[in-house]
Scaffold this motif. Structure first.
Motif, mmCIF file in Angstrom:
data_model
loop_
_atom_site.group_PDB
_atom_site.id
_atom_site.type_symbol
_atom_site.label_atom_id
_atom_site.label_comp_id
_atom_site.label_asym_id
_atom_site.label_seq_id
_atom_site.Cartn_x
_atom_site.Cartn_y
_atom_site.Cartn_z
ATOM 1 N N ASP A 349 -0.074 -4.479 -30.702
ATOM 2 C CA ASP A 349 0.536 -3.276 -30.133
ATOM 3 C C ASP A 349 1.925 -3.617 -29.602
ATOM 4 O O ASP A 349 2.159 -3.699 -28.393
ATOM 5 C CB ASP A 349 -0.362 -2.719 -29.028
ATOM 6 C CG ASP A 349 0.057 -1.333 -28.565
ATOM 7 O OD1 ASP A 349 1.016 -0.786 -29.144
ATOM 8 O OD2 ASP A 349 -0.567 -0.812 -27.618
ATOM 9 N N VAL A 350 2.857 -3.822 -30.530
ATOM 10 C CA VAL A 350 4.212 -4.222 -30.186
ATOM 11 C C VAL A 350 5.165 -3.644 -31.229
ATOM 12 O O VAL A 350 4.843 -3.581 -32.417
ATOM 13 C CB VAL A 350 4.339 -5.759 -30.131
ATOM 14 C CG1 VAL A 350 3.893 -6.406 -31.444
ATOM 15 C CG2 VAL A 350 5.753 -6.192 -29.756
ATOM 16 N N LEU A 351 6.320 -3.177 -30.787
ATOM 17 C CA LEU A 351 7.301 -2.679 -31.735
ATOM 18 C C LEU A 351 7.824 -3.831 -32.588
ATOM 19 O O LEU A 351 7.998 -4.944 -32.091
ATOM 20 C CB LEU A 351 8.456 -1.996 -31.005
ATOM 21 C CG LEU A 351 8.124 -0.709 -30.243
ATOM 22 C CD1 LEU A 351 9.401 -0.033 -29.763
ATOM 23 C CD2 LEU A 351 7.310 0.259 -31.090
ATOM 24 N N PRO A 352 8.104 -3.581 -33.866
ATOM 25 C CA PRO A 352 8.471 -4.668 -34.766
ATOM 26 C C PRO A 352 9.907 -5.159 -34.602
ATOM 27 O O PRO A 352 10.299 -6.129 -35.250
ATOM 28 C CB PRO A 352 8.271 -4.043 -36.152
ATOM 29 C CG PRO A 352 8.508 -2.588 -35.938
ATOM 30 C CD PRO A 352 7.975 -2.292 -34.572
ATOM 31 N N HIS A 353 10.692 -4.496 -33.757
ATOM 32 C CA HIS A 353 12.072 -4.912 -33.544
ATOM 33 C C HIS A 353 12.374 -4.824 -32.052
ATOM 34 O O HIS A 353 11.733 -4.067 -31.310
ATOM 35 C CB HIS A 353 13.038 -4.023 -34.328
ATOM 36 C CG HIS A 353 12.819 -2.558 -34.088
ATOM 37 N ND1 HIS A 353 11.936 -1.806 -34.834
ATOM 38 C CD2 HIS A 353 13.354 -1.709 -33.172
ATOM 39 C CE1 HIS A 353 11.936 -0.560 -34.393
ATOM 40 N NE2 HIS A 353 12.778 -0.474 -33.387
ATOM 41 N N THR A 354 13.333 -5.616 -31.595
ATOM 42 C CA THR A 354 13.713 -5.574 -30.191
ATOM 43 C C THR A 354 14.575 -4.350 -29.912
ATOM 44 O O THR A 354 15.173 -3.768 -30.809
ATOM 45 C CB THR A 354 14.482 -6.842 -29.789
ATOM 46 O OG1 THR A 354 15.636 -6.974 -30.621
ATOM 47 C CG2 THR A 354 13.590 -8.075 -29.934
ATOM 48 N N ILE A 355 14.645 -3.976 -28.627
ATOM 49 C CA ILE A 355 15.383 -2.799 -28.188
ATOM 50 C C ILE A 355 16.476 -3.249 -27.209
ATOM 51 O O ILE A 355 16.169 -3.901 -26.196
ATOM 52 C CB ILE A 355 14.451 -1.792 -27.483
ATOM 53 C CG1 ILE A 355 13.309 -1.366 -28.414
ATOM 54 C CG2 ILE A 355 15.233 -0.579 -27.002
ATOM 55 C CD1 ILE A 355 13.733 -0.590 -29.621
ATOM 56 N N PRO A 356 17.743 -2.924 -27.470
ATOM 57 C CA PRO A 356 18.801 -3.269 -26.512
ATOM 58 C C PRO A 356 18.803 -2.310 -25.324
ATOM 59 O O PRO A 356 18.891 -1.089 -25.497
ATOM 60 C CB PRO A 356 20.077 -3.138 -27.342
ATOM 61 C CG PRO A 356 19.744 -2.135 -28.405
ATOM 62 C CD PRO A 356 18.290 -2.302 -28.706
ATOM 63 N N LEU A 357 18.705 -2.867 -24.119
ATOM 64 C CA LEU A 357 18.679 -2.082 -22.890
ATOM 65 C C LEU A 357 19.449 -2.835 -21.810
ATOM 66 O O LEU A 357 19.717 -4.041 -21.961
ATOM 67 C CB LEU A 357 17.230 -1.861 -22.422
ATOM 68 C CG LEU A 357 16.317 -1.014 -23.320
ATOM 69 C CD1 LEU A 357 14.869 -1.128 -22.856
ATOM 70 C CD2 LEU A 357 16.766 0.434 -23.342
ATOM 71 N N PRO A 358 19.803 -2.182 -20.694
ATOM 72 C CA PRO A 358 20.420 -2.916 -19.589
ATOM 73 C C PRO A 358 19.586 -4.136 -19.208
ATOM 74 O O PRO A 358 18.354 -4.070 -19.148
ATOM 75 C CB PRO A 358 20.461 -1.876 -18.468
ATOM 76 C CG PRO A 358 20.596 -0.575 -19.196
ATOM 77 C CD PRO A 358 19.740 -0.737 -20.426
ATOM 78 N N ALA A 359 20.266 -5.242 -18.931
ATOM 79 C CA ALA A 359 19.585 -6.525 -18.760
ATOM 80 C C ALA A 359 18.656 -6.557 -17.557
ATOM 81 O O ALA A 359 17.762 -7.422 -17.481
ATOM 82 C CB ALA A 359 20.620 -7.644 -18.657
ATOM 83 N N ASP A 360 18.844 -5.657 -16.590
ATOM 84 C CA ASP A 360 17.979 -5.665 -15.405
ATOM 85 C C ASP A 360 16.833 -4.664 -15.502
ATOM 86 O O ASP A 360 16.214 -4.305 -14.491
ATOM 87 C CB ASP A 360 18.798 -5.410 -14.145
ATOM 88 C CG ASP A 360 19.481 -4.037 -14.143
ATOM 89 O OD1 ASP A 360 19.550 -3.414 -15.228
ATOM 90 O OD2 ASP A 360 19.930 -3.599 -13.068
ATOM 91 N N ALA A 361 16.526 -4.177 -16.707
ATOM 92 C CA ALA A 361 15.399 -3.244 -16.868
ATOM 93 C C ALA A 361 14.119 -3.861 -16.319
ATOM 94 O O ALA A 361 13.877 -5.067 -16.478
ATOM 95 C CB ALA A 361 15.219 -2.894 -18.344
ATOM 96 N N GLY A 362 13.297 -3.033 -15.667
ATOM 97 C CA GLY A 362 12.074 -3.573 -15.088
ATOM 98 C C GLY A 362 11.079 -2.500 -14.725
ATOM 99 O O GLY A 362 11.246 -1.310 -15.058
ATOM 100 N N GLU A 363 10.031 -2.901 -14.031
ATOM 101 C CA GLU A 363 8.945 -1.995 -13.663
ATOM 102 C C GLU A 363 9.478 -0.768 -12.931
ATOM 103 O O GLU A 363 10.347 -0.872 -12.057
ATOM 104 C CB GLU A 363 7.934 -2.706 -12.773
ATOM 105 C CG GLU A 363 6.754 -1.810 -12.393
ATOM 106 C CD GLU A 363 5.912 -2.392 -11.268
ATOM 107 O OE1 GLU A 363 4.947 -1.699 -10.865
ATOM 108 O OE2 GLU A 363 6.210 -3.496 -10.790
ATOM 109 N N GLY A 364 8.945 0.386 -13.304
ATOM 110 C CA GLY A 364 9.329 1.638 -12.672
ATOM 111 C C GLY A 364 10.451 2.368 -13.382
ATOM 112 O O GLY A 364 10.628 3.569 -13.174
#
Length: 401
Positions: A349-364
């Motif tokens: 259960d994982v996407l087959p490619h990575t996703i670019p997001l802000p480096a400090d993305a986290g819980e919440g």
């Protein structure tokens, strides 16, 4: 909101239980929805105005009748908005889909377009829901219909197997009669005194307009060989959406190829040309908002995944646009590539490619994924007890790459 136990009911049933337009809470955009609801559950954000624009584009550009392929997204609100935009015909593949269309939209027409149907479903479709159009690709299926359906004011379309184009899903491996067999079936349908038609499907998410021209050339040969009047010619679905990793020509190029292919075909003036778009109508009309539940290094664990709304990225490899939403903003300026895991305990259960997001993305934090209108909620399971079934309406433009 739609289909949540503590808010509005899925359908507004009026006098005598007649189904009206589904109710749905409306927001300006996904950010406004998050500010109001603070959702810890996945939320689909439907864009009715995008549905209407896409429907008009087909109605004005396609040279014939437009049927919506219900399997792509059977949400009642989607059906209602497409119907309001002028789509009155619906491609259905099962008795529940037929019931959904005929009970929600009594003045709309349902077409039983699956080449393999049970006798009980055929009987109910004809006698209960007044379905008049059916598809076959084998002589035994024709015999089944002739025995199960007593009425003879029906049309039978023979599905022709065609060469595959640049499609992410090839469909002729499973369905479709070879040209000689298709011609024989057309003659058999005509001999039974039924309205006769020919259908094909070049494959889902087909990025090659020439595939329709090739299929139409083959269809012309079959019609010539059959030597019977053709009341319906169905050029199928497969009309694509543009994904970041799967660019396709403009929709108008596909319409032009079909028009060119129709020129000179042995069709009478009463022949009705039809198509069955799904993805091209709805893919861009919905996004999905999920929440990050845990970060491990550069892996984010979210509350939706490939067993729910994201089977398409896993199976077809399409890349969905994504953006981080954080109340109050304040993202890190740097961007990092994240692995995205779904909520189930299955390691696949994982996407087959990575996703670019802000480096400090986290819980919440929340992530909005665009272009999930096609084969998302329609494919969702309840595996591990997780489910995605909350819908809202937003006024924002389509979230595209």
């Amino acid at each position: 909101m739609y289909k949540t136990p503590d808010l509005l009911s899925p359908l507004d049933t009026g006098v005598a239980g007649r189904v009206r337009k589904p109710l749905m809470r409306r927001f300006a955009d996904a950010d406004a929805m998050i500010a109001a609801l603070q959702p810890s559950y996945p939320v689909y954000c439907l864009r009715p105005h995008v549905l209407a624009d896409n429907a008009r584009r087909f109605i004005e550009g396609f040279p014939g009748r437009v049927m919506y392929a219900v399997k792509c997204n059977p949400l009642p609100a989607v059906l209602h908005h497409l119907h309001e935009a002028g789509i009155e015909h619906f491609d259905t593949a099962s008795l529940p889909e037929i019931a959904l269309v005929r009970e929600a939209l009594p003045d709309a027409a349902a077409y039983f377009m699956h080449p393999v149907k049970s006798r009980a479903a055929l009987l109910s479709a004809a006698e209960v829901y007044d379905v008049r159009h059916y598809v076959i690709d084998h002589a035994e299926e024709l015999a089944k219909i002739l025995k199960a359906v007593e009425r003879r004011d029906i049309a039978i379309l023979v599905r022709l197997s065609t060469p595959g184009g640049k499609a992410l899903y090839e469909l002729s491996r499973k369905f479709g009669a070879a040209p000689a067999e298709a011609a024989e079936l057309l003659r058999a349908v005509h001999a039974a005194g039924l309205e006769t038609g020919l259908a094909f499907h070049v494959g889902s998410q087909c990025g090659e307009p020439a595939a329709w021209r090739t299929a139409l050339d083959l269809a012309a040969q079959v019609i010539d060989a059959a030597g019977v009047p053709i009341r319906y010619l169905d050029v199928g679905g497969g009309f694509p959406a543009t994904y970041a990793n799967h660019p396709v020509p403009p929709l108008e190029d596909f319409f032009a190829a079909i028009r060119n292919g129709l020129d000179g075909m042995p069709l009478g003036p009463d022949c009705i040309v039809m198509c069955e778009p799904g993805r091209a109508l709805v893919a861009d009309a919905m996004s999905l908002v999920v929440q990050v539940q845990l970060r491990k290094g550069n892996a984010l664990y979210i509350n939706d995944g490939i067993y729910h709304s994201m089977s398409e990225p896993a199976v077809a490899g399409v890349q969905l646009p994504a953006r981080l939403i954080r109340q109050g903003g304040g993202f890190a300026p740097a961007i990092a590539d994240f692995t995205i895991y779904g909520p189930t305990c299955d390691s696949t259960d994982v996407l087959p490619h990575t996703i670019p997001l802000p480096a400090d993305a986290g819980e919440g934090d929340w992530i909005e994924f665009g272009q999930v209108g096609a084969y998302s909620n329609a494919m969702s399971t309840r595996f591990n007890g997780f489910t995605s079934e909350t819908f809202v309406s937003v006024d924002a433009p389509a979230f595209l790459p």
